[in-house]
Scaffold this motif. Sequence first.
Motif, mmCIF file in Angstrom:
data_model
loop_
_atom_site.group_PDB
_atom_site.id
_atom_site.type_symbol
_atom_site.label_atom_id
_atom_site.label_comp_id
_atom_site.label_asym_id
_atom_site.label_seq_id
_atom_site.Cartn_x
_atom_site.Cartn_y
_atom_site.Cartn_z
ATOM 1 N N PRO A 163 0.814 -1.225 0.000
ATOM 2 C CA PRO A 163 0.000 0.000 0.000
ATOM 3 C C PRO A 163 0.841 1.267 0.000
ATOM 4 N N ALA A 164 2.089 1.175 0.441
ATOM 5 C CA ALA A 164 2.965 2.356 0.486
ATOM 6 C C ALA A 164 3.833 2.469 -0.760
ATOM 7 N N TYR A 165 3.557 1.680 -1.799
ATOM 8 C CA TYR A 165 4.392 1.671 -2.997
ATOM 9 C C TYR A 165 4.505 3.056 -3.639
ATOM 10 N N PRO A 166 3.408 3.796 -3.842
ATOM 11 C CA PRO A 166 3.542 5.126 -4.476
ATOM 12 C C PRO A 166 4.412 6.066 -3.650
ATOM 13 N N GLU A 167 4.198 6.077 -2.342
ATOM 14 C CA GLU A 167 4.985 6.975 -1.489
ATOM 15 C C GLU A 167 6.469 6.614 -1.528
ATOM 16 N N SER A 168 6.763 5.320 -1.620
ATOM 17 C CA SER A 168 8.168 4.893 -1.680
ATOM 18 C C SER A 168 8.822 5.395 -2.967
ATOM 19 N N LEU A 169 8.100 5.309 -4.090
ATOM 20 C CA LEU A 169 8.649 5.807 -5.350
ATOM 21 C C LEU A 169 8.856 7.316 -5.300
ATOM 22 N N ILE A 170 7.841 8.027 -4.830
ATOM 23 C CA ILE A 170 7.919 9.490 -4.772
ATOM 24 C C ILE A 170 9.060 9.934 -3.866
ATOM 25 N N SER A 171 9.251 9.227 -2.748
ATOM 26 C CA SER A 171 10.333 9.568 -1.824
ATOM 27 C C SER A 171 11.694 9.440 -2.504
ATOM 28 N N LEU A 172 11.892 8.358 -3.260
ATOM 29 C CA LEU A 172 13.160 8.172 -3.961
ATOM 30 C C LEU A 172 13.351 9.223 -5.047
ATOM 31 N N ILE A 173 12.282 9.526 -5.775
ATOM 32 C CA ILE A 173 12.364 10.507 -6.857
ATOM 33 C C ILE A 173 12.753 11.879 -6.317
ATOM 34 N N GLU A 174 12.155 12.274 -5.217
ATOM 35 C CA GLU A 174 12.427 13.606 -4.681
ATOM 36 C C GLU A 174 13.732 13.647 -3.892
ATOM 37 N N ARG A 175 14.110 12.539 -3.262
ATOM 38 C CA ARG A 175 15.370 12.522 -2.502
ATOM 39 C C ARG A 175 16.552 12.681 -3.440
ATOM 40 N N TYR A 176 16.500 12.014 -4.606
ATOM 41 C CA TYR A 176 17.625 12.064 -5.534
ATOM 42 C C TYR A 176 17.339 12.938 -6.757
ATOM 43 N N GLN A 177 16.223 13.685 -6.703
ATOM 44 C CA GLN A 177 15.840 14.603 -7.785
ATOM 45 C C GLN A 177 15.813 13.887 -9.144
ATOM 46 N N LEU A 178 15.230 12.708 -9.138
ATOM 47 C CA LEU A 178 15.161 11.929 -10.376
ATOM 48 C C LEU A 178 14.258 12.590 -11.410
ATOM 49 N N PHE A 179 13.388 13.495 -10.982
ATOM 50 C CA PHE A 179 12.495 14.175 -11.914
ATOM 51 C C PHE A 179 13.270 15.005 -12.929
ATOM 52 N N LEU A 180 14.535 15.340 -12.618
ATOM 53 C CA LEU A 180 15.350 16.090 -13.574
ATOM 54 C C LEU A 180 15.598 15.284 -14.843
ATOM 55 N N TYR A 181 15.618 13.959 -14.723
ATOM 56 C CA TYR A 181 15.855 13.120 -15.903
ATOM 57 C C TYR A 181 14.652 13.092 -16.833
ATOM 58 N N ASP A 182 13.488 13.521 -16.348
ATOM 59 C CA ASP A 182 12.312 13.572 -17.214
ATOM 60 C C ASP A 182 12.430 14.679 -18.253
ATOM 61 N N ASN A 183 13.384 15.595 -18.047
ATOM 62 C CA ASN A 183 13.640 16.655 -19.024
ATOM 63 C C ASN A 183 14.873 16.372 -19.865
ATOM 64 N N ALA A 184 15.517 15.228 -19.616
ATOM 65 C CA ALA A 184 16.771 14.922 -20.304
ATOM 66 C C ALA A 184 16.495 14.371 -21.686
ATOM 67 N N THR A 185 17.556 14.253 -22.464
ATOM 68 C CA THR A 185 17.472 13.720 -23.819
ATOM 69 C C THR A 185 18.516 12.641 -23.991
ATOM 70 N N ALA A 186 18.109 11.529 -24.578
ATOM 71 C CA ALA A 186 19.036 10.419 -24.790
ATOM 72 C C ALA A 186 19.980 10.721 -25.933
ATOM 73 N N VAL A 187 21.083 9.980 -25.988
ATOM 74 C CA VAL A 187 22.014 10.092 -27.101
ATOM 75 C C VAL A 187 21.321 9.646 -28.382
ATOM 76 N N ASP A 188 21.486 10.399 -29.447
ATOM 77 C CA ASP A 188 20.915 10.023 -30.739
ATOM 78 C C ASP A 188 21.752 8.897 -31.319
ATOM 79 N N ILE A 189 21.273 7.668 -31.194
ATOM 80 C CA ILE A 189 22.090 6.517 -31.574
ATOM 81 C C ILE A 189 22.201 6.363 -33.079
ATOM 82 N N ASP A 190 21.463 7.192 -33.851
ATOM 83 C CA ASP A 190 21.610 7.138 -35.296
ATOM 84 C C ASP A 190 22.718 8.060 -35.790
ATOM 85 N N THR A 191 23.350 8.807 -34.899
ATOM 86 C CA THR A 191 24.423 9.694 -35.292
ATOM 87 C C THR A 191 25.756 9.070 -34.951
ATOM 88 N N PRO A 192 26.548 8.626 -35.926
ATOM 89 C CA PRO A 192 27.832 8.018 -35.615
ATOM 90 C C PRO A 192 28.741 9.021 -34.922
#
Length: 479
Positions: free
Chosen positions: A164-193
């Motif tokens: 029952p505490a699964y959502p709170e556990s995820l949110i706690s980890l996301i905010e403790r390590y500021q993982l939400f910053l990766y939601d604005n990140a961009t992956a490497v374009d693997i089609d560009t050698p």
Amino acid sequence: MLNRLYTLTFFPLLLLFLAPAVNLKAQQSETQLNYINRFKDIAVQEMERTGIPASIKLAQGLLESNAGQSVLARRANNHFGIKCGSDWQGDSFYREDDDYDANGQLIKSCFRSYKNSDASFIAHSEFLRDPRKAFRYGFLFRLDPMDYRNWAYGLKQAGYATNPAYPESLISLIERYQLFLYDNATAVDIDTPSDIVASGILDNNDVRYVVVTKGESLEDIAKRVDVSVRNLISYNEKITSSQQEIAEGERVYLQPKRNGYRGKEKYHTVATGETMFNISQEYAVKLNKLYKRNRMSQGEEPRVNEKIKLRGCKVKDAPKLRSEEDEFLNPESSAPLLPNGELDMEEPDEDTSQPSTPTRPVTPPPVIVQPEAPNNGGNRPDVPIIIVDPNRPPAPAPQPTKPTTTQPPVVSPTPTNPSPAPTTNPTNNPNGTPVYHTVVAGETLYGISRRYNITVDQLKSLNGLTENTIQAGMQLRVK
């Protein structure tokens, strides 16, 4: 005196008990930070591919694998506790979990075992996107991908976890390590050698591959990835010999391609110059399966703008094909070509003689629009802009009894003293007229740069881009 003696005795003992706890917390934090640093790139890549927030995936991996320290993560590369299921045909790992036999006795559960941890992250995406589970998880993909809180509670609502505490556990980890910053990140374009990308093993449609570097032979690749030359030849349809030269930037698959595409796209729209092999390489789908699924024979090529089915059963009607008399046969463009192979975008001279009866559609001229500021800002152009749109349908064939001269549609009002419309082509632009390209689905900066004979850096500079990610519908200046 007794109180002082008690204090002097108690506090050293308290510090003795607290010190290990503080050290343990520091070690756990360092382990979690290392885990985040290790898997942040694959989390961002999967976010771009499937729409699952990188913050959610990282938090789930941290929580369910104990930052990679769990038995499943260490011995089976399974970071999300995904069980085998009836359709799993890969390696398995057995351990007690929550399965019981008919007598109520705890039995060992079957968990999927992956060759590497990245494959586990990709499998987690496909687990949530499985069409058979759309009734449970489908609503998640309609949520704002930046709203990690609703995603966390949505997973609980969908029955992903019983805690029952699964959502709170995820949110706690996301905010403790500021993982939400990766939601604005961009992956490497693997089609560009690039030196960075080409040196590593990448993944497409759950199939590993490498990008060929300059001067690299098939034997060099085999040594680099520890896969035999014989297997590389069997995995790649166009490679038939160990001595065959492979162009720089080409993909060489290290595993058999899949029978169908596991991503969100079900169809691919054929772009100018694309072949069935190009499509097979782009989606890591076996070439013979693509031909069979689309009711085509080996060697046949579809026309531009036709739909190629990537997964599932056969199509009802095969796509229209190119032929030797079809102008779409030219692999570079559906427009007329100059003797040097460049696109001929010149307006045809008005012909007063009786026109011959056309036998096939003709390609319309490019759209001329009035100057406007580019998407990325900057000064307003001083001359009209020509936009080359690869998705424009062919113009209807003119009637043989009415000779007409097709004029390009003018979007904005014509100036009082209009000058002749500038003409150009993607690779020859003497007047300095800006030329724009409309991005279609599946295109990359690298592919567009090769088409217009410029570098990726020049293309990014022309458009003020700082990243390699582009989207369908964008208009990129190419000249």
